[in-house]
Every structure is written in C-alpha cells, then in structure tokens.
Motif scaffolding. Structure first.
Motif: not given
Length: 77
Positions: A9-10, A13-14, A29, A31-34, A36
């Motif tokens: 966990k960063t 959102y990631n 998973e 991520s802020d890009q894709w 959930e």
C-alpha cells in the motif's frame, strides 16, 4: 469469514490486497491509473503464476527490493 492480506500500500489509491476465502484467493489491485481490478484464483500456484507475470523482474530494474517484497508477500499466503 475471510482473511485479508495486504501485499503493498503506497497510498489510498495504490494498493494490492489478497482475500483468502476458503480455497479461493481474490486479488484486489487498486491503482490511480486503472481503478480496481479483481482477479480470482482457485489455487495458490495459480495466484503465484499470475504474480510472477504481473510483477516481472524487467519492470523493477533498480527496484529489485520492492519486487522481492511484493513476491514475498504473495508467497507468505
């Protein structure tokens, strides 16, 4: 009842979590890009195979410790 394991966990959102529901393993998973992504596996070997392909060594050049930590998290399940 299921067991939830956090692989990394960063920030909020990631992150990547694994839910163990009996013999079923659900990888979430985020991520802020894709957004959930959810992956369901019926065996630990199947999940580890996915993880090896998802977190390829060539994607972590210079960040080998980060990849080792992620893979150790998967293997501990």
């Amino acid at each position: 009842m299921f067991k939830k394991v956090q692989i990394y966990k960063t920030d909020k959102y990631n992150m990547l979590n694994v839910e163990v529901q009996g013999k079923t393993l659900i990888v979430r998973e985020i991520s802020d890009q894709w957004g959930e992504e959810c992956h369901t596996f019926v065996s630990r070997q199947e999940m580890l195979h996915w993880a090896e392909n998802r977190f390829r060594p060539e994607d972590f050049v210079g960040k080998e410790e980060e990849r080792a930590s992620i893979m150790a998290g998967f293997r501990a399940i």
